[in-house]
Design a protein around this motif. Structure first.
Motif, PDB file in Angstrom:
ATOM      1  N   ARG A  45      15.109   6.841 -10.958  1.00  0.00           N
ATOM      2  CA  ARG A  45      15.277   7.603 -12.199  1.00  0.00           C
ATOM      3  C   ARG A  45      13.940   8.052 -12.758  1.00  0.00           C
ATOM      4  NH1 ARG A  45      18.329   5.508 -17.742  1.00  0.00           N
ATOM      5  NH2 ARG A  45      17.941   7.398 -18.962  1.00  0.00           N
ATOM      6  N   SER A  46      12.946   7.169 -12.729  1.00  0.00           N
ATOM      7  CA  SER A  46      11.622   7.525 -13.250  1.00  0.00           C
ATOM      8  C   SER A  46      10.992   8.641 -12.428  1.00  0.00           C
ATOM      9  CB  SER A  46      10.716   6.291 -13.258  1.00  0.00           C
ATOM     10  OG  SER A  46      11.251   5.269 -14.070  1.00  0.00           O
ATOM     11  N   LEU A  71      10.000  12.537 -13.582  1.00  0.00           N
ATOM     12  CA  LEU A  71       8.659  13.098 -13.382  1.00  0.00           C
ATOM     13  C   LEU A  71       8.728  14.411 -12.609  1.00  0.00           C
ATOM     14  CD1 LEU A  71       6.450   9.982 -12.535  1.00  0.00           C
ATOM     15  CD2 LEU A  71       6.304  11.427 -14.560  1.00  0.00           C
ATOM     16  N   VAL A  72       9.553  14.438 -11.569  1.00  0.00           N
ATOM     17  CA  VAL A  72       9.676  15.662 -10.753  1.00  0.00           C
ATOM     18  C   VAL A  72      10.228  16.810 -11.588  1.00  0.00           C
ATOM     19  CG1 VAL A  72      10.919  16.701  -8.820  1.00  0.00           C
ATOM     20  CG2 VAL A  72       9.871  14.452  -8.555  1.00  0.00           C
ATOM     21  N   ILE A  73      11.277  16.545 -12.352  1.00  0.00           N
ATOM     22  CA  ILE A  73      11.882  17.601 -13.172  1.00  0.00           C
ATOM     23  C   ILE A  73      10.893  18.092 -14.233  1.00  0.00           C
ATOM     24  CG2 ILE A  73      13.697  18.108 -14.833  1.00  0.00           C
ATOM     25  CD1 ILE A  73      14.640  17.981 -11.960  1.00  0.00           C
ATOM     26  N   SER A  74      10.206  17.160 -14.905  1.00  0.00           N
ATOM     27  CA  SER A  74       9.252  17.546 -15.950  1.00  0.00           C
ATOM     28  C   SER A  74       8.110  18.375 -15.385  1.00  0.00           C
ATOM     29  CB  SER A  74       8.699  16.287 -16.630  1.00  0.00           C
ATOM     30  OG  SER A  74       9.732  15.535 -17.208  1.00  0.00           O
ATOM     31  N   SER A  75       7.591  17.961 -14.226  1.00  0.00           N
ATOM     32  CA  SER A  75       6.482  18.711 -13.625  1.00  0.00           C
ATOM     33  C   SER A  75       6.932  20.084 -13.154  1.00  0.00           C
ATOM     34  CB  SER A  75       5.880  17.917 -12.467  1.00  0.00           C
ATOM     35  OG  SER A  75       6.861  17.633 -11.478  1.00  0.00           O
ATOM     36  N   PHE A  89       3.581  -0.581 -21.045  1.00  0.00           N
ATOM     37  CA  PHE A  89       4.178   0.587 -21.690  1.00  0.00           C
ATOM     38  C   PHE A  89       4.619   1.677 -20.723  1.00  0.00           C
ATOM     39  CE2 PHE A  89      -0.259   1.668 -21.274  1.00  0.00           C
ATOM     40  CZ  PHE A  89      -0.297   3.038 -21.087  1.00  0.00           C
ATOM     41  N   VAL A  90       4.158   1.644 -19.469  1.00  0.00           N
ATOM     42  CA  VAL A  90       4.563   2.643 -18.483  1.00  0.00           C
ATOM     43  C   VAL A  90       5.792   2.128 -17.739  1.00  0.00           C
ATOM     44  CG1 VAL A  90       3.883   3.906 -16.407  1.00  0.00           C
ATOM     45  CG2 VAL A  90       2.211   3.498 -18.221  1.00  0.00           C
ATOM     46  N   PRO A  91       6.853   2.928 -17.659  1.00  0.00           N
ATOM     47  CA  PRO A  91       8.044   2.471 -16.930  1.00  0.00           C
ATOM     48  C   PRO A  91       7.749   2.284 -15.449  1.00  0.00           C
ATOM     49  CG  PRO A  91       8.231   4.805 -17.479  1.00  0.00           C
ATOM     50  CD  PRO A  91       7.014   4.292 -18.199  1.00  0.00           C
ATOM     51  N   ILE A 118       0.318   4.448  -8.826  1.00  0.00           N
ATOM     52  CA  ILE A 118       0.502   3.668 -10.047  1.00  0.00           C
ATOM     53  C   ILE A 118       1.544   2.569  -9.827  1.00  0.00           C
ATOM     54  CG2 ILE A 118       1.329   3.773 -12.434  1.00  0.00           C
ATOM     55  CD1 ILE A 118       0.099   6.572 -12.601  1.00  0.00           C
ATOM     56  N   CYS A 119       2.576   2.896  -9.042  1.00  0.00           N
ATOM     57  CA  CYS A 119       3.595   1.902  -8.726  1.00  0.00           C
ATOM     58  C   CYS A 119       2.988   0.728  -7.957  1.00  0.00           C
ATOM     59  CB  CYS A 119       4.702   2.552  -7.907  1.00  0.00           C
ATOM     60  SG  CYS A 119       5.965   1.399  -7.320  1.00  0.00           S
ATOM     61  N   LEU A 120       2.149   1.032  -6.953  1.00  0.00           N
ATOM     62  CA  LEU A 120       1.518  -0.026  -6.162  1.00  0.00           C
ATOM     63  C   LEU A 120       0.535  -0.839  -6.998  1.00  0.00           C
ATOM     64  CD1 LEU A 120       0.878   1.924  -2.823  1.00  0.00           C
ATOM     65  CD2 LEU A 120       2.610   0.173  -3.240  1.00  0.00           C
ATOM     66  N   ALA A 121      -0.121  -0.161  -7.937  1.00  0.00           N
ATOM     67  CA  ALA A 121      -1.124  -0.842  -8.759  1.00  0.00           C
ATOM     68  C   ALA A 121      -0.522  -1.504  -9.989  1.00  0.00           C
ATOM     69  CB  ALA A 121      -2.193   0.156  -9.198  1.00  0.00           C
ATOM     70  N   ARG A 122       0.786  -1.392 -10.179  1.00  0.00           N
ATOM     71  CA  ARG A 122       1.419  -1.896 -11.394  1.00  0.00           C
ATOM     72  C   ARG A 122       1.161  -3.386 -11.647  1.00  0.00           C
ATOM     73  NH1 ARG A 122       5.400  -0.146 -14.870  1.00  0.00           N
ATOM     74  NH2 ARG A 122       6.694  -1.757 -15.819  1.00  0.00           N
ATOM     75  N   PRO A 123       1.298  -4.264 -10.630  1.00  0.00           N
ATOM     76  CA  PRO A 123       1.011  -5.684 -10.898  1.00  0.00           C
ATOM     77  C   PRO A 123      -0.387  -5.918 -11.457  1.00  0.00           C
ATOM     78  CG  PRO A 123       2.120  -5.424  -8.788  1.00  0.00           C
ATOM     79  CD  PRO A 123       1.752  -4.056  -9.249  1.00  0.00           C
ATOM     80  N   TRP A 124      -1.361  -5.122 -10.995  1.00  0.00           N
ATOM     81  CA  TRP A 124      -2.733  -5.250 -11.503  1.00  0.00           C
ATOM     82  C   TRP A 124      -2.867  -4.624 -12.885  1.00  0.00           C
ATOM     83  CZ3 TRP A 124      -6.386  -0.972 -11.739  1.00  0.00           C
ATOM     84  CH2 TRP A 124      -7.644  -1.363 -12.193  1.00  0.00           C
ATOM     85  N   LEU A 125      -2.211  -3.484 -13.097  1.00  0.00           N
ATOM     86  CA  LEU A 125      -2.324  -2.768 -14.366  1.00  0.00           C
ATOM     87  C   LEU A 125      -1.726  -3.563 -15.520  1.00  0.00           C
ATOM     88  CD1 LEU A 125      -1.356   0.836 -13.174  1.00  0.00           C
ATOM     89  CD2 LEU A 125      -3.634   0.062 -13.871  1.00  0.00           C
TER      90      LEU A 125
END
Length: 357
Positions: free
Chosen positions: A30-31, A35-39, A22-24, A79-86
């Motif tokens: 783009r993602s 995130l930068v703009i929202s923060s 569910f996390v892009p 989170i990007c690096l851990a994505r395959p595990w997540l």
């Protein structure tokens, strides 16, 4: 919360598939940009709330922005690096793991930052760290909730598109089937070879209507299906049906949803050729202009009211919904009258299927 299931749980396919996670992909530019703009917007609100006697406390904004951007970017990288595990975890466990990653990241950066902001003030340091962690946890859960709802919405749209595709592909007009079978029966005794070819064409049409596993196919496959359909109709209509092919072979690998052109050709015959005693010509054209591919189906103008036939409207609405679900707003289907000609134009973004079929 539960995530959807797909053949590959971490694949955002270019043909409209929805990732099972569910996390892009936070490795994408783009993602990260979103995130930068929202923060930054959140930091601006905090700086405005913190200001006294002015609209915004720029010193506070600069310090908090630096801390937030560092933590946002490094958390996104983790989170990007851990994505395959997540992707192998349940939604609850994946959410907990990402929150822990963010907490560890925020704890590290806020711990270092508070030493410079509050030197020698241990209590103030711990209070600042505690506030940072609380804000980070709340913001992370809100963002993850947003991602989850967006993922659910995309899955629902995908399910609706799949349903529409299945409904369209399963719809072969009964009268077309009966006419084809009658034509084949009449050919068996006099022209058995043509009857055999007609059976093969009809079986290929049924195969295509029952195959719902493909979301996009090369244009050459869709054109081949149209040729089989027209071969069957040619047996029934004879010289009344004439076909003018104006297709560009350079567009053979253009991606197109299956059974997109065939229903348009079918409409052209039933509403533009069959009612006319003298018949007419169906023009099928493909051309590329810039980043778009245009597909045209043209036939003699139907009789008054024929173009508004319910089946015609359903087919056009169905195809319009499918191409927009797969390609977005850049895909357009429109129809027009020019003199005695009726034209349906399909515009698709230039995109190949990446197959060698």
């Amino acid at each position: 919360m539960t995530t959807g299931h797909s053949k590959n749980p971490d694949q955002d396919s270019s043909n409209g598939g929805v990732s099972g996670f569910f996390v892009p992909d936070l490795c994408r530019v783009r993602s990260v940009f979103m995130l930068v703009i929202s923060s930054e917007l959140m930091v601006m609100l905090l700086a405005m709330a913190h200001a006294r006697g002015q609209w915004i406390d720029w010193n506070y904004f600069g310090l908090v922005s630096l801390l937030v951007q560092w933590t946002v970017l490094t958390s996104a990288a983790l989170i990007c690096l851990a994505r395959p595990w997540l992707t192998g975890l349940t939604t609850t466990r994946a959410t907990l793991a990402m929150v822990i990653l963010v907490i560890a990241d925020v704890l590290l950066f806020s711990g270092v930052a508070t030493r410079f902001l509050y030197p020698g003030e241990t209590a103030a340091q711990w209070q600042a760290v505690g506030k940072s962690l609380l804000i980070a946890v709340i913001a992370t859960l809100m963002v993850l909730r947003y991602f989850y709802l967006q993922h659910q919405w995309r899955q629902q749209k995908q399910a609706e598109m799949t349903y529409r595709l299945t409904a369209l592909q399963a719809r072969i007009h009964p009268h077309f089937l009966f006419n084809s079978m009658n034509t084949i029966a009449s050919l068996i005794g006099t022209r058995p070879e043509q009857a055999e070819d007609a059976v093969l064409d009809l079986s290929e049409l049924f195969r295509a209507s029952l195959n719902t596993s493909e979301r996009l196919v090369p244009l050459k496959e869709e054109l081949a299906l149209c040729r089989r359909y027209l071969a069957l109709e040619q047996l029934r209509l004879g010289e009344r049906l004439r076909v003018d092919w104006r297709t560009d072979d350079a567009l053979n690998d253009q991606a197109i949803p299956p059974l997109t052109l065939q229903p348009l050709v079918e409409n052209a015959i039933y509403h533009g050729i069959q009612p006319r005693p003298e018949g007419g010509t169906v023009v099928i054209e493909s051309q590329r202009s810039g980043q778009y591919v245009y597909l045209l189906v043209q036939n003699p103008k139907p009789d008054s009211g024929a173009s508004n036939h319910q089946g015609n409207r359903v087919a056009i609405r169905n195809i319009q919904a499918r191409i927009q679900a797969l390609f977005g707003e850049t895909a357009v289907l429109k129809h027009s009258h020019q003199g005695e000609l009726y034209t349906v134009t399909l515009r698709l973004p230039w995109q190949t299927t990446g197959t060698s079929r």
